[in-house]
Design a protein around this motif. Structure first.
Motif: not given
Length: 481
Positions: A243-257, A328-337
């Protein structure tokens, strides 16, 4: 109604001021006709010392039109003969009398309250007694407010040159069936994406994107030099099995070539986000879930290369769709990248007296030169080959090697997930910390806007995308104040 009779005999000639005798009709010195001296209207006599001045009897015998209303002598039309105005009071002995009409052409003054009105033309119907005709304005006055009757009489001198923005906004509201132009904020946008009012081409949906999911905020902008936005992001919140919260953020950059880089980044961000939202609630360790999410994103981008053979014939030398990824995945005590490519994650503590840190290592030529000890970091990133990536997602990429790492910060802060469109203008961790607002942990979306603005102010040479995640994770539903 008859007019007031001519005033009493004068003591001096109005023309030459020579003394006159009682009963003279002409001046003995200059021959001036004394009968032409104008009389005062009967309806508004001027009082002198409390008495009404006597009038001469010269006008009694003059025929008057029966329908003429009581009024002062009319002003002459432009170019017509001059007629002197009626005096406001009878001249007393020794007083100056108006000059003869042949010598002076009077200019009509603006009418003041209590002044006599000019007579109406012959045959005209006078207005009813209660009607008040506003005096014509001689110009625009800025020293007083116009009275309501004046405002009603004045025409609309400054019509709108464009549709009313309020009307356009109503039309663009849900159910209005139209979109407001971002340039003039007034015209409607046609089906081709152009404003019907100013002709401005409207930005595409991905030129500027903002999203807030619980405590997570993200902004992506096309920048000032690129013709489209090839970045993409995905932010979300969920809960672990306990039941502890977790936040997720994903960022992608297209290859222009590569071909269709915007499609590659969008497909990768969505696939990675969906993979994490499916794995984390099941109890998968966040670092393993991040690894699997990058693999899922790679498969989604690879699938874009399976295009029809006819399309390849038109562009046989183009690379397959490709992009970089960082998350990045952020929980109440852990940060994963996790990452592949040169997009980055920064750790910015809430207490700015403690040092910030960069949590990822670029898959780039410059990073390889630094890791091999061949060049210093400043020298390597100043080289024109610095941003040549050595790892990416795509069908023509080398063997996929997702990078993951986990951290346990001992204090609250904010996690910055961004593309090189931002970190090019705040490369070191200290520079990024100075650019991040102090209240980023409680206002992540606002902070993301500030960081995008920082990149645009610096030149905006690339697409700019940034997501901010507070640490530790806060329950779903909390967000920007």
């Amino acid at each position: 109604m008859s007019q007031m009779p001519q005033q009493a005999a004068l003591s001096k000639c109005p023309s030459c001021e020579e003394p006159l005798e009682s009963g003279d009709r002409f001046c003995g010195a200059c021959g001036y006709d004394l009968s032409v001296v104008p009389a005062r209207p009967r309806d508004e006599p001027a009082a002198v010392n409390g008495s009404v001045p006597p009038q001469a009897s010269a006008d009694r015998d003059r025929p008057q039109p029966p329908s003429a209303p009581p009024a002062a002598p009319s002003w002459p039309a432009p170019g017509g003969p001059a007629v002197p105005p009626a005096p406001l009071s009878a001249p007393s002995a020794g007083a100056q009398v108006p000059p003869p009409p042949a010598q002076v052409t009077p200019v009509p003054p603006s009418r003041a309250e209590g002044a006599p009105e000019a007579p109406a033309p012959a045959g005209a119907v006078p207005p009813p007694p209660s009607a008040k005709t506003p005096a014509p304005s001689s110009g625009v006055r800025f020293d007083r407010r116009a009275r309501p009757e004046e405002r009603a009489a004045q025409p609309d001198e400054y019509p709108l040159q464009a549709p009313d923005p309020r009307v356009a906004a109503e039309q663009a509201a849900p159910g209005g069936g139209a979109t407001v132009c971002v340039a003039c904020r007034a015209g409607r946008v046609d089906d081709d994406g152009y404003c019907e009012n100013c002709g401005h081409a409207q930005p595409r949906e991905r030129d500027h994107m903002e999203q807030e999911s619980g405590p997570v905020g993200a902004v992506s902008d096309r920048g000032l030099r690129h013709h489209r936005n090839e970045d993409a992001f995905a932010v979300s919140t969920t809960a672990l099995p306990d039941g502890s919260p977790v936040s997720v953020a994903i960022v992608c950059d297209g290859v222009s070539s590569a071909t269709r880089p915007d499609e590659a980044s969008l497909a990768a961000s969505r696939a990675a986000n969906e993979s994490l939202l499916a794995a984390l609630p099941r109890g998968t360790h966040p670092q393993a879930a991040m690894h699997d999410a990058i693999v899922a994103a790679s498969e989604a981008v690879n699938a874009l290369a399976d295009e029809p053979a006819a399309a390849r014939e038109h562009a046989p030398h183009q690379n397959a769709p490709a992009c970089t990824i960082v998350g990045a995945v952020v929980t109440s005590g852990l940060l994963v990248v996790g990452w592949v490519g040169d997009s980055r994650v920064y750790w910015i503590p809430a207490d700015r007296s403690t040092p910030a840190a960069r949590l990822t290592e670029d898959d780039s030529w410059a990073a390889q030169m630094v890791a091999a000890g061949l060049m210093g970091e400043a020298e390597a990133y100043a080289d024109q080959r610095a941003h040549a990536i050595t790892g990416w997602l795509g069908a023509d990429a080398y063997e996929l090697e997702p990078h993951t790492a986990s951290f346990k910060p001992d204090r609250p802060g904010v996690v910055v997930v961004c593309t090189d469109g931002l970190w090019n203008y705040a490369e070191s961790a200290d520079e990024m910390a100075r650019a991040v607002p102090a209240d980023a942990a409680v206002r992540p979306l606002h902070a993301a806007r500030v960081l995008v603005g920082h990149a645009l102010d610096g030149g905006g040479h690339d697409n700019v995308t940034v997501a901010l995640v507070p640490f530790p994770a806060v329950p779903q539903g909390a967000g920007s104040a």
